[in-house]
Scaffold this motif. Structure first.
Motif, PDB file in Angstrom:
ATOM      1  N   VAL A   7      13.383  -7.168 -10.307  1.00 38.33           N
ATOM      2  CA  VAL A   7      14.163  -5.934 -10.361  1.00 38.33           C
ATOM      3  C   VAL A   7      14.179  -5.261  -8.982  1.00 38.33           C
ATOM      4  O   VAL A   7      15.228  -4.781  -8.538  1.00 38.33           O
TER       5      VAL A   7
ATOM      6  N   ALA B  55      16.669  -7.074  -7.008  1.00 37.77           N
ATOM      7  CA  ALA B  55      18.037  -6.755  -7.437  1.00 37.77           C
ATOM      8  C   ALA B  55      18.474  -5.405  -6.877  1.00 37.77           C
ATOM      9  O   ALA B  55      19.611  -5.266  -6.395  1.00 37.77           O
ATOM     10  N   TYR B  56      17.581  -4.417  -6.904  1.00 43.12           N
ATOM     11  CA  TYR B  56      17.922  -3.121  -6.312  1.00 43.12           C
ATOM     12  C   TYR B  56      18.103  -3.233  -4.808  1.00 43.12           C
ATOM     13  O   TYR B  56      18.993  -2.589  -4.239  1.00 43.12           O
TER      14      TYR B  56
ATOM     15  N   LEU C 172      21.515  -4.527  -4.283  1.00 37.34           N
ATOM     16  CA  LEU C 172      22.500  -3.476  -4.543  1.00 37.34           C
ATOM     17  C   LEU C 172      22.556  -2.477  -3.383  1.00 37.34           C
ATOM     18  O   LEU C 172      23.637  -2.008  -3.004  1.00 37.34           O
TER      19      LEU C 172
ATOM     20  N   TYR D 117      19.621   3.962  -5.977  1.00 37.39           N
ATOM     21  CA  TYR D 117      19.016   2.620  -5.999  1.00 37.39           C
ATOM     22  C   TYR D 117      17.637   2.633  -5.351  1.00 37.39           C
ATOM     23  O   TYR D 117      16.705   1.986  -5.830  1.00 37.39           O
TER      24      TYR D 117
ATOM     25  N   ARG E 191      14.199   1.700  -7.156  1.00 36.99           N
ATOM     26  CA  ARG E 191      13.341   0.654  -6.579  1.00 36.99           C
ATOM     27  C   ARG E 191      11.935   1.193  -6.354  1.00 36.99           C
ATOM     28  O   ARG E 191      10.951   0.511  -6.646  1.00 36.99           O
TER      29      ARG E 191
ATOM     30  N   TYR F 118      11.216  -4.937 -17.938  1.00 36.64           N
ATOM     31  CA  TYR F 118      11.735  -5.352 -16.636  1.00 36.64           C
ATOM     32  C   TYR F 118      12.533  -6.649 -16.729  1.00 36.64           C
ATOM     33  O   TYR F 118      13.497  -6.838 -15.983  1.00 36.64           O
TER      34      TYR F 118
ATOM     35  N   ARG G  71      15.831  -5.382 -17.899  1.00 35.14           N
ATOM     36  CA  ARG G  71      16.545  -4.678 -16.827  1.00 35.14           C
ATOM     37  C   ARG G  71      17.092  -5.661 -15.802  1.00 35.14           C
ATOM     38  O   ARG G  71      18.224  -5.525 -15.343  1.00 35.14           O
ATOM     39  N   LEU G  72      16.321  -6.686 -15.460  1.00 38.12           N
ATOM     40  CA  LEU G  72      16.805  -7.691 -14.510  1.00 38.12           C
ATOM     41  C   LEU G  72      18.025  -8.406 -15.074  1.00 38.12           C
ATOM     42  O   LEU G  72      19.009  -8.622 -14.365  1.00 38.12           O
TER      43      LEU G  72
ATOM     44  N   GLU H 107      20.212  -7.194 -17.144  1.00 43.33           N
ATOM     45  CA  GLU H 107      21.320  -6.251 -17.056  1.00 43.33           C
ATOM     46  C   GLU H 107      21.859  -6.149 -15.615  1.00 43.33           C
ATOM     47  O   GLU H 107      23.063  -6.120 -15.408  1.00 43.33           O
ATOM     48  N   LEU H 108      20.938  -6.090 -14.662  1.00 46.33           N
ATOM     49  CA  LEU H 108      21.353  -5.954 -13.261  1.00 46.33           C
ATOM     50  C   LEU H 108      22.038  -7.214 -12.738  1.00 46.33           C
ATOM     51  O   LEU H 108      22.862  -7.130 -11.820  1.00 46.33           O
TER      52      LEU H 108
ATOM     53  N   ALA I 275      27.718  -5.445 -13.214  1.00 49.80           N
ATOM     54  CA  ALA I 275      26.660  -4.457 -13.441  1.00 49.80           C
ATOM     55  C   ALA I 275      26.574  -3.457 -12.316  1.00 49.80           C
ATOM     56  O   ALA I 275      26.999  -3.614 -11.238  1.00 49.80           O
TER      57      ALA I 275
END
Length: 104
Positions: free
Chosen positions: A39, A42-43, A46, A63, A67, A92, A95-96, A98-99, A104
């Protein structure tokens, strides 16, 4: 910097209590850490994407805040708290997922 406590002249590691992990505990803990790391990554992606576009300051700040929360959660994990580790791992991982979904 010394590895000993100057006041007592004993190694710092000597003050730690031993903790014995089962294989299941160590695997669950590592899986929770990896889910959080995913996660965080991923942030970070982003953030990098948003930085390449104009007018995304608020998005970038959000973000970064999210993070930072992940990093705090990672530091707070305790190997002996199996229930918390299970909740963190599930949350998590979701959430990962979803991201990582397109759009997304």
């Amino acid at each position: 910097m010394s590895n000993t406590d100057s006041a007592q002249n004993e190694p710092v590691i000597g003050s730690l209590r031993p903790y014995h992990w089962s294989s299941e505990q160590s695997v669950a803990y590592e899986a929770a850490i990896e889910a959080i790391n995913g996660v965080v990554g991923a942030y970070s992606a982003l953030i990098a994407d948003a930085e390449s576009r104009p007018g995304t300051g608020a998005e970038i700040a959000e973000y970064r805040r999210l993070r930072s929360e992940c990093q705090q959660e990672r530091r707070a994990l305790k190997a002996e708290d199996a229930e918390h580790i299970a909740r963190v791992r599930a949350a998590y991982s979701a959430r990962l997922h979803e991201l990582m979904e397109p759009g997304a």
